[in-house]
Scaffold this active site. Structure first.
Site, short mmCIF file in Angstrom:
data_model
loop_
_atom_site.label_atom_id
_atom_site.label_comp_id
_atom_site.label_asym_id
_atom_site.label_seq_id
_atom_site.Cartn_x
_atom_site.Cartn_y
_atom_site.Cartn_z
N SER A 1 -77.68 -31.42 -13.80
CA SER A 1 -76.50 -31.30 -14.66
C SER A 1 -75.36 -32.09 -14.01
O SER A 1 -74.95 -31.75 -12.90
CB SER A 1 -76.06 -29.85 -14.78
OG SER A 1 -77.14 -29.10 -15.27
N GLU B 1 -70.11 -31.99 -11.63
CA GLU B 1 -70.67 -30.95 -10.76
C GLU B 1 -71.03 -31.46 -9.35
O GLU B 1 -70.64 -30.85 -8.36
CB GLU B 1 -71.90 -30.32 -11.42
CG GLU B 1 -72.48 -29.19 -10.59
CD GLU B 1 -73.79 -28.66 -11.14
OE1 GLU B 1 -73.77 -27.97 -12.16
OE2 GLU B 1 -74.84 -28.95 -10.54
N ARG C 1 -70.86 -21.69 -10.12
CA ARG C 1 -71.09 -22.98 -9.44
C ARG C 1 -70.02 -23.30 -8.40
O ARG C 1 -69.61 -24.45 -8.24
CB ARG C 1 -71.19 -24.14 -10.43
CG ARG C 1 -72.32 -24.07 -11.39
CD ARG C 1 -73.69 -24.16 -10.70
NE ARG C 1 -74.71 -23.93 -11.69
CZ ARG C 1 -75.17 -22.71 -11.98
NH1 ARG C 1 -74.74 -21.64 -11.32
NH2 ARG C 1 -76.07 -22.55 -12.91
C1 LIG Z 1 -83.23 -32.34 -11.83
C2 LIG Z 1 -82.21 -31.40 -11.21
C3 LIG Z 1 -82.10 -30.10 -11.67
C4 LIG Z 1 -81.17 -29.22 -11.11
N1 LIG Z 1 -81.09 -27.94 -11.61
C5 LIG Z 1 -80.18 -27.08 -11.10
C6 LIG Z 1 -80.07 -25.75 -11.62
O1 LIG Z 1 -80.82 -25.33 -12.48
N2 LIG Z 1 -79.11 -24.93 -11.10
C7 LIG Z 1 -78.28 -25.35 -10.10
O2 LIG Z 1 -77.43 -24.55 -9.67
N3 LIG Z 1 -78.36 -26.61 -9.60
C8 LIG Z 1 -79.28 -27.47 -10.06
N4 LIG Z 1 -79.36 -28.75 -9.57
C9 LIG Z 1 -78.44 -29.17 -8.51
C10 LIG Z 1 -79.04 -29.04 -7.09
O3 LIG Z 1 -80.44 -28.96 -7.13
C11 LIG Z 1 -78.50 -27.84 -6.33
O4 LIG Z 1 -77.11 -27.91 -6.24
C12 LIG Z 1 -79.08 -27.72 -4.92
O5 LIG Z 1 -78.67 -26.53 -4.31
C13 LIG Z 1 -78.69 -28.88 -4.01
O6 LIG Z 1 -79.48 -28.79 -2.85
P1 LIG Z 1 -79.63 -30.02 -1.88
O7 LIG Z 1 -80.35 -29.55 -0.66
O8 LIG Z 1 -80.23 -31.17 -2.59
O9 LIG Z 1 -78.10 -30.29 -1.52
P2 LIG Z 1 -77.41 -31.69 -1.31
O10 LIG Z 1 -77.35 -32.42 -2.59
O11 LIG Z 1 -78.01 -32.39 -0.16
O12 LIG Z 1 -75.95 -31.20 -0.91
C14 LIG Z 1 -75.11 -30.57 -1.88
C15 LIG Z 1 -73.83 -30.12 -1.18
O13 LIG Z 1 -74.15 -29.08 -0.27
C16 LIG Z 1 -73.77 -29.43 1.06
N5 LIG Z 1 -74.83 -28.92 1.93
C17 LIG Z 1 -76.16 -29.16 1.84
N6 LIG Z 1 -76.81 -28.47 2.81
C18 LIG Z 1 -75.86 -27.82 3.52
C19 LIG Z 1 -75.89 -26.97 4.66
N7 LIG Z 1 -77.04 -26.64 5.27
N8 LIG Z 1 -74.71 -26.50 5.15
C20 LIG Z 1 -73.53 -26.81 4.55
N9 LIG Z 1 -73.44 -27.60 3.47
C21 LIG Z 1 -74.59 -28.10 2.96
C22 LIG Z 1 -73.69 -30.95 1.07
O14 LIG Z 1 -72.77 -31.38 2.08
C23 LIG Z 1 -73.18 -31.21 -0.33
O15 LIG Z 1 -71.79 -31.04 -0.36
C24 LIG Z 1 -80.31 -29.65 -10.07
C25 LIG Z 1 -80.43 -30.97 -9.60
C26 LIG Z 1 -81.39 -31.83 -10.14
C27 LIG Z 1 -81.50 -33.23 -9.60
#
Ligand SMILES: Cc1cc2nc3c(=O)[nH]c(=O)nc-3n(C[C@H](O)[C@H](O)[C@H](O)COP(=O)(O)OP(=O)(O)OC[C@H]3O[C@@H](n4cnc5c(N)ncnc54)[C@H](O)[C@@H]3O)c2cc1C
EC number: 1.3.1.98
Length: 341
Positions: A239, A335, A165
């Protein structure tokens, strides 16, 4: 490129908390990203890149900068061999749709990551993973706008410092890059055992004889729906705490008192202990405080029932961290990343 002013961030994060951003802009191309950063530099405004908002916690104060919504699309096969296919994916693609498309093409490598919310561009940030796969296993490289040098750069997987992570993007180079696209190398093969324990259990319990990519996807989606709230129905960030990583001596110390403590050996010699187990064992499953709740089906998840601001979340977080520390001597960590001024 649209630029909007004074936008509430609540609707842009799955935890549905937080205040406003002074500006919000949507980027559909690398060109949009470059010009946004150049204009922001002139105005001395910080930029925060947002994908699906599923791993971000927002503060209540106005963010005096620009939230850049990454909407860059694209899913393109760029090369292949007899065994593998390289696919280049726009950062703004919805991750789960990417997984579905890859499975549709018979490509193996990300099927166990079905159902993870968010965008493809965010996947390398915290090295997303689930059920035995993580993005570090398949990512070859990515292209990003480097705000330090004002150039578009290619970053190879071995430069990302991937670990559990974590990566340079949320650690030592946090905020420096806006990821534009990612390239994955996927296998032209069906999945092979051994499968992750909970996946194998599902296969056995449902008496599944023939395991293929679609079977894995359905299995993962079903397992997830039992353990994780749907962000559309119940606000959460998935998480909320990272699993704990401890040295061998610490694990042995805990095993003397808790012989059933689950643990997984990591390649760096440390052991991963599920933080959900620690929170549960500390009696906090279903615990409610400040409009927030420890999810009954999965103690690693905090859900927002009626919290009104960041302070509510911070309050329950501190309570949980302290109670777990008092009981096990382990300081658990949040996280999701934070968007603040
Ligand atoms: C119900 C639920 C279940 C989940 N299950 C998992 C799981 O099984 N495994 C897991 O690893 N995670 C899980 N997550 C966490 C999450 O889905 C992941 O971390 C996912 O990759 C976040 O994507 P996002 O586009 O929503 O990022 P955001 O929440 O929008 O951003 C997350 C971070 O990434 C940065 N970021 C986003 N896009 C970019 C880009 N293009 N360039 C540079 N930086 C960027 C943002 O600035 C921020 O710091 C879960 C979340 C939820 C709500």
């Amino acid at each position: 490129m649209d630029v909007m002013t004074n936008i509430s961030l609540k609707q842009y994060t799955t935890m549905k908390l937080g205040g406003e951003t002074r500006y919000m802009a949507t980027a559909d191309s690398a060109g949009d990203v470059v010009s946004l950063y150049r204009n922001a530099r002139k105005e001395n405004l910080p930029i925060f890149v947002l994908g699906g908002g599923s791993n971000v916690i927002t503060h209540d104060e106005v963010f005096e900068g620009i939230v850049l919504l990454n909407k860059i699309k694209g899913f393109e096969v760029i090369s292949e061999t007899d065994e593998t296919t390289d696919v280049k994916i726009g950062a703004g693609e919805v991750w789960d749709e990417v997984v579905e498309k890859a499975i549709g093409l018979g490509l193996q490598g990300i099927e166990a990551m079905s159902g993870i919310p968010g965008t493809a561009g965010a996947a390398p940030v915290q090295n997303v993973g689930a059920y035995g796969q993580e993005i570090a296993d398949t990512l070859i490289s990515l292209e990003a706008y480097d705000s330090k040098t004002d150039t578009i750069v290619t970053i190879y997987a071995d430069e990302c410092d991937f670990s559990y992570r974590n990566s340079i993007f949320r650690d030592k180079e946090k905020g420096r890059y806006c990821i534009l696209n990612i390239t994955l190398r996927l296998n032209k093969a069906e999945p092979k055992p051994p499968y992750y324990a909970s996946l194998q259990r599902y296969i056995d319990e449902n008496d599944i004889r023939e395991v293929n990519l679609s079977v894995i996807r359905v299995a993962v989606l079903n397992i997830r729906s039992e353990k994780l709230p749907d962000p559309a129905e119940l606000p959460s960030a998935g998480s909320f705490f990272k699993n704990a990583l401890v040295e061998k001596w610490k694990l042995e110390e805990l095993q003397r008192e808790y012989s059933d403590i689950p643990n997984y050996a990591m390649s760096d010699g440390r052991y991963k202990i599920p933080t959900g187990w620690l929170i549960d064992k500390a009696g906090l499953r279903g615990y409610r405080s400040h409009g927030m709740r420890v999810y009954e089906k999965n103690a690693l998840v905090l859900v927002n029932d009626s919290a009104t601001g960041y302070d509510d979340l911070a309050a329950i977080r501190e309570e949980i961290v302290q109670i777990v520390f008092d009981k096990f001597g382990i300081k658990i960590e949040q996280e999701p990343l934070e968007l603040s001024r």
